[in-house]
Design a protein around this motif. Sequence first.
Motif, PDB file in Angstrom:
ATOM      1  N   LYS A   7       0.845  -1.196   0.000  1.00 46.06           N
ATOM      2  CA  LYS A   7       0.000   0.000   0.000  1.00 46.06           C
ATOM      3  C   LYS A   7       0.880   1.245   0.000  1.00 46.06           C
ATOM      4  O   LYS A   7       1.951   1.254   0.604  1.00 46.06           O
ATOM      5  CB  LYS A   7      -0.907   0.027   1.229  1.00 46.06           C
ATOM      6  N   VAL A   8       0.398   2.278  -0.678  1.00 48.33           N
ATOM      7  CA  VAL A   8       1.129   3.541  -0.766  1.00 48.33           C
ATOM      8  C   VAL A   8       0.422   4.564   0.110  1.00 48.33           C
ATOM      9  O   VAL A   8      -0.811   4.667   0.089  1.00 48.33           O
ATOM     10  CB  VAL A   8       1.216   4.026  -2.234  1.00 48.33           C
ATOM     11  N   TRP A   9       1.205   5.320   0.864  1.00 52.58           N
ATOM     12  CA  TRP A   9       0.682   6.286   1.819  1.00 52.58           C
ATOM     13  C   TRP A   9       1.323   7.653   1.612  1.00 52.58           C
ATOM     14  O   TRP A   9       2.469   7.750   1.197  1.00 52.58           O
ATOM     15  CB  TRP A   9       0.977   5.838   3.247  1.00 52.58           C
ATOM     16  N   LEU A  10       0.559   8.686   1.937  1.00 51.89           N
ATOM     17  CA  LEU A  10       1.064  10.054   2.014  1.00 51.89           C
ATOM     18  C   LEU A  10       0.794  10.506   3.441  1.00 51.89           C
ATOM     19  O   LEU A  10      -0.334  10.391   3.929  1.00 51.89           O
ATOM     20  CB  LEU A  10       0.333  10.957   1.017  1.00 51.89           C
ATOM     21  N   GLY A  11       1.836  10.997   4.116  1.00 51.36           N
ATOM     22  CA  GLY A  11       1.652  11.394   5.501  1.00 51.36           C
ATOM     23  C   GLY A  11       2.385  12.678   5.840  1.00 51.36           C
ATOM     24  O   GLY A  11       3.349  13.052   5.174  1.00 51.36           O
ATOM     25  N   TYR A  12       1.882  13.331   6.892  1.00 55.76           N
ATOM     26  CA  TYR A  12       2.501  14.551   7.396  1.00 55.76           C
ATOM     27  C   TYR A  12       2.106  14.720   8.862  1.00 55.76           C
ATOM     28  O   TYR A  12       1.111  14.145   9.320  1.00 55.76           O
ATOM     29  CB  TYR A  12       2.075  15.771   6.574  1.00 55.76           C
ATOM     30  N   ASP A  13       2.912  15.476   9.589  1.00 61.50           N
ATOM     31  CA  ASP A  13       2.617  15.738  10.992  1.00 61.50           C
ATOM     32  C   ASP A  13       1.515  16.783  11.113  1.00 61.50           C
ATOM     33  O   ASP A  13       1.481  17.756  10.345  1.00 61.50           O
ATOM     34  CB  ASP A  13       3.863  16.241  11.728  1.00 61.50           C
ATOM     35  N   LEU A  14       0.639  16.611  12.098  1.00 59.26           N
ATOM     36  CA  LEU A  14      -0.437  17.553  12.342  1.00 59.26           C
ATOM     37  C   LEU A  14       0.153  18.906  12.746  1.00 59.26           C
ATOM     38  O   LEU A  14       0.879  19.002  13.741  1.00 59.26           O
ATOM     39  CB  LEU A  14      -1.362  17.022  13.437  1.00 59.26           C
ATOM     40  N   PRO A  15      -0.113  19.959  11.975  1.00 61.75           N
ATOM     41  CA  PRO A  15       0.492  21.266  12.249  1.00 61.75           C
ATOM     42  C   PRO A  15       0.236  21.801  13.660  1.00 61.75           C
ATOM     43  O   PRO A  15       1.133  22.388  14.273  1.00 61.75           O
ATOM     44  CB  PRO A  15      -0.120  22.179  11.184  1.00 61.75           C
ATOM     45  N   ALA A  16      -0.954  21.604  14.205  1.00 62.48           N
ATOM     46  CA  ALA A  16      -1.250  22.112  15.547  1.00 62.48           C
ATOM     47  C   ALA A  16      -0.353  21.449  16.594  1.00 62.48           C
ATOM     48  O   ALA A  16       0.080  22.100  17.552  1.00 62.48           O
ATOM     49  CB  ALA A  16      -2.723  21.894  15.889  1.00 62.48           C
ATOM     50  N   ASP A  17      -0.043  20.165  16.412  1.00 58.30           N
ATOM     51  CA  ASP A  17       0.836  19.464  17.355  1.00 58.30           C
ATOM     52  C   ASP A  17       2.257  20.001  17.284  1.00 58.30           C
ATOM     53  O   ASP A  17       2.917  20.197  18.310  1.00 58.30           O
ATOM     54  CB  ASP A  17       0.846  17.965  17.077  1.00 58.30           C
ATOM     55  N   ILE A  18       2.726  20.240  16.062  1.00 56.07           N
ATOM     56  CA  ILE A  18       4.076  20.782  15.893  1.00 56.07           C
ATOM     57  C   ILE A  18       4.157  22.165  16.528  1.00 56.07           C
ATOM     58  O   ILE A  18       5.093  22.463  17.277  1.00 56.07           O
ATOM     59  CB  ILE A  18       4.453  20.863  14.395  1.00 56.07           C
ATOM     60  N   ALA A  19       3.169  22.997  16.248  1.00 54.12           N
ATOM     61  CA  ALA A  19       3.156  24.357  16.796  1.00 54.12           C
ATOM     62  C   ALA A  19       3.132  24.326  18.312  1.00 54.12           C
ATOM     63  O   ALA A  19       3.904  25.042  18.975  1.00 54.12           O
ATOM     64  CB  ALA A  19       1.946  25.121  16.264  1.00 54.12           C
ATOM     65  N   LYS A  20       2.293  23.495  18.867  1.00 55.35           N
ATOM     66  CA  LYS A  20       2.174  23.399  20.324  1.00 55.35           C
ATOM     67  C   LYS A  20       3.509  23.013  20.957  1.00 55.35           C
ATOM     68  O   LYS A  20       3.936  23.596  21.949  1.00 55.35           O
ATOM     69  CB  LYS A  20       1.098  22.378  20.690  1.00 55.35           C
ATOM     70  N   GLU A  21       4.162  22.023  20.369  1.00 53.19           N
ATOM     71  CA  GLU A  21       5.432  21.561  20.936  1.00 53.19           C
ATOM     72  C   GLU A  21       6.561  22.564  20.738  1.00 53.19           C
ATOM     73  O   GLU A  21       7.563  22.510  21.428  1.00 53.19           O
ATOM     74  CB  GLU A  21       5.785  20.187  20.368  1.00 53.19           C
TER      75      GLU A  21
END
Length: 136
Positions: free
Chosen positions: A95-109
């Motif tokens: 299976k092929v996937w496209l993924g990215y980190d949730l921006p709100a989580d990155i900003a919060k951290e």
Amino acid sequence: MISTPAGAELIRKESPYPFGETVARFEAVIKDRGLNQFAKIDHAAGAKQAGQELRPTVLIIFGSAAVGTPLMQAQQTMGLSLPLKALVWQDADGKVWLGYDLPADIAKERGVAADHPVISKITAALNAMSDATTKR
């Protein structure tokens, strides 16, 4: 002390397209939206050069200074998480996937309020871009 975005939620969307086509589709979406693609890192090729095997895995680094700068003005350490990154990979089942980190989580951290107006703009854009890439 500000932690790194290791705890960010990973948003992943399965692609009905082959790996190479998924990468090409995402790159086209980046271009169509007037964003800059800064780099494409082929992790599988790097593994091969190191004498190891890795299923197809490509990291695409992209963004817009006009959008990202306000986040760095709020907290300069956002520069460690910007430009944005998306990963396209093929799992063990093919299976092929496209993924990215949730921006709100990155900003919060990184110490930026999750309700910063740019965060919702980036979140909506990433959702639309990933849908445009992975939907038939």
